[in-house]
Write a protein that holds these residues in place. Structure first.
Motif, short mmCIF file in Angstrom:
data_model
loop_
_atom_site.label_atom_id
_atom_site.label_comp_id
_atom_site.label_asym_id
_atom_site.label_seq_id
_atom_site.Cartn_x
_atom_site.Cartn_y
_atom_site.Cartn_z
N UNK A 157 17.02 21.49 -5.04
CA UNK A 157 17.39 20.20 -5.63
C UNK A 157 18.87 20.07 -5.98
N UNK A 158 19.66 21.12 -5.77
CA UNK A 158 21.06 21.11 -6.19
C UNK A 158 21.94 20.34 -5.21
N UNK A 159 22.93 19.63 -5.74
CA UNK A 159 23.86 18.86 -4.91
C UNK A 159 25.06 19.67 -4.46
N UNK A 160 25.42 20.71 -5.22
CA UNK A 160 26.63 21.46 -4.91
C UNK A 160 26.38 22.94 -4.66
N UNK A 161 25.13 23.37 -4.73
CA UNK A 161 24.80 24.79 -4.58
C UNK A 161 23.83 25.00 -3.43
N UNK A 162 24.12 25.99 -2.60
CA UNK A 162 23.19 26.42 -1.56
C UNK A 162 22.55 27.73 -2.00
N UNK A 163 21.37 28.02 -1.43
CA UNK A 163 20.66 29.25 -1.76
C UNK A 163 20.67 30.19 -0.56
N UNK A 164 20.96 31.45 -0.84
CA UNK A 164 20.93 32.50 0.18
C UNK A 164 19.74 33.41 -0.09
N UNK A 165 18.66 33.25 0.69
CA UNK A 165 17.42 33.99 0.47
C UNK A 165 17.41 35.28 1.28
N UNK A 166 16.87 36.31 0.65
CA UNK A 166 16.53 37.52 1.37
C UNK A 166 15.15 37.36 2.00
N UNK A 167 14.59 38.46 2.49
CA UNK A 167 13.26 38.40 3.08
C UNK A 167 12.24 37.97 2.02
N UNK A 168 11.27 37.15 2.46
CA UNK A 168 10.27 36.58 1.56
C UNK A 168 8.94 37.27 1.83
N UNK A 169 8.35 37.86 0.78
CA UNK A 169 7.04 38.50 0.89
C UNK A 169 5.98 37.55 0.34
N UNK A 170 4.93 37.30 1.13
CA UNK A 170 3.85 36.39 0.75
C UNK A 170 2.55 37.18 0.75
#
Length: 259
Positions: free
Chosen positions: A130-143
Motif C-alpha cells: 500500500x506504500x506510495x514511496x516504498x518498495x518491498x524486497x522479499x526473500x524466499x516465501x515459505x507456505x
C-alpha cells in the motif's frame, strides 16, 4: 722524748658521724641518690615512614567519568535514532504489506493404511504493497497448510521485488509426499470429508528506496477461516468456503529470541 713514728704508718682517716671514712682530706663524699625500682625499659624499633596508600580515588573517579560519558553517548544515539525515525515516518508514511488467499484447490489428500500422507494443494496468494514511496524486497516465501493442527503440505515461492502501490498474485503448490502421521492424526484425517485449513506464510522483507535496500526482517502472515474438500476430476473451481482472514506480524530476531 716523743716516740718516733714508723715510716710505713698510714695517717689516720677522718670518720664522719655514721662511722664512714671521709676522703679528700676530710671532705665528705656526696651521698648517692637512692635507686628507685621502675618498669623495665621496652625496646622501641626505629621509626620508619609508611608508604602512601594507593590512589584508588583517582581510578574510581576515572571510571565514574567514563560511565557518565558512555551513558550520555548512548542517550544521544537513542535520541538521534528517534528523530531519524520520526523524520522517516513523516516523509514516507510506511505501512506493512498485506496478504490474502485469493483461490484454493485441494487436489488430493490421501492417508494410506500405514499412516502415510499424500496431499496436493493449489494455492494463490495475493500480496499488496500500500506504500506510495516504498518498495518491498522479499526473500524466499515459505507456505504451509495445516488442518486441525496437522501439517498437510508445504511449498516455497522464490523471492521477488514488489513496486509501490502494487498487487502481486503468487501461485504455489503446497504438497506432501509420504509424510508419516501419528495414528490419532491419521484417523482424524480419514474421518473428515471437509477440512478446515490454516495457511501460514513466512518470509523476510526489506525496504527499497531507489538504489538503497535495507536489511530484511521477518514477516509472518497467518490465514484462517478456510474450509475445503477434495476436488474430484479436473475441476478448476476453488473448493474453499468462508472468509480467509490473514493477520500479518513482524518477526524481529534479537540474538536467540524472536519477537
Amino acid at each position: 722524748m716523743e716516740a718516733s713514728r714508723p715510716p710505713n704508718a698510714t695517717a689516720p682517716r677522718a670518720v664522719n658521724e655514721n662511722g664512714s671514712a671521709v676522703a679528700n682530706g676530710g671532705a665528705p663524699r656526696p651521698a648517692l641518690p637512692p635507686s628507685k625500682a621502675g618498669p623495665p625499659v621496652q625496646y622501641r624499633p626505629p621509626y620508619r615512614p609508611h608508604p602512601p596508600p594507593p590512589r584508588r580515588r583517582r581510578r574510581r573517579g576515572c571510571c565514574c567519568v567514563f560511565c557518565l560519558w558512555l551513558t550520555l553517548f548512548l542517550i544521544a544515539l537513542v535520541f538521534l535514532a528517534a528523530i531519524a525515525a520520526g523524520v522517516f515516518y513523516v516523509i514516507y508514511r510506511p505501512q506493512r504489506p498485506s496478504f490474502s488467499v485469493s483461490s484454493l484447490r485441494l487436489a488430493s489428500l490421501n492417508v494410506s493404511s500405514s499412516d502415510l500422507l499424500t496431499s496436493r494443494l493449489d494455492l494463490s496468494v495475493t500480496a499488496r504493497n500500500p506504500n506510495r514511496k516504498l518498495s518491498f524486497d522479499y526473500g524466499d516465501v515459505a507456505v504451509s497448510a495445516a488442518s486441525g493442527g496437522i501439517t498437510i503440505g508445504e511449498g516455497t515461492i522464490r523471492g521477488f521485488v514488489q513496486d509501490t502501490e502494487n498487487t502481486t498474485v503468487i501461485k504455489v503448490n503446497v504438497s506432501s509426499s509420504g509424510r508419516s502421521l501419528d495414528p490419532t492424526e491419521a484417523a482424524d484425517l480419514r474421518n473428515r470429508k471437509r477440512y478446515p485449513l490454516e495457511i501460514e506464510i513466512d518470509t523476510k522483507a526489506g525496504v527499497k528506496i531507489g538504489s538503497f535496500r535495507s536489511s530484511r526482517i521477518g514477516i509472518r502472515a497467518s490465514c484462517s477461516g478456510i474450509e475445503a474438500s477434495v476436488t474430484r476430476g479436473n475441476a478448476t473451481a476453488a473448493s474453499s468456503t468462508g472468509t480467509a482472514r490473514c493477520k500479518v506480524k513482524l518477526r524481529i530476531k534479537i540474538w536467540n529470541w524472536t519477537i
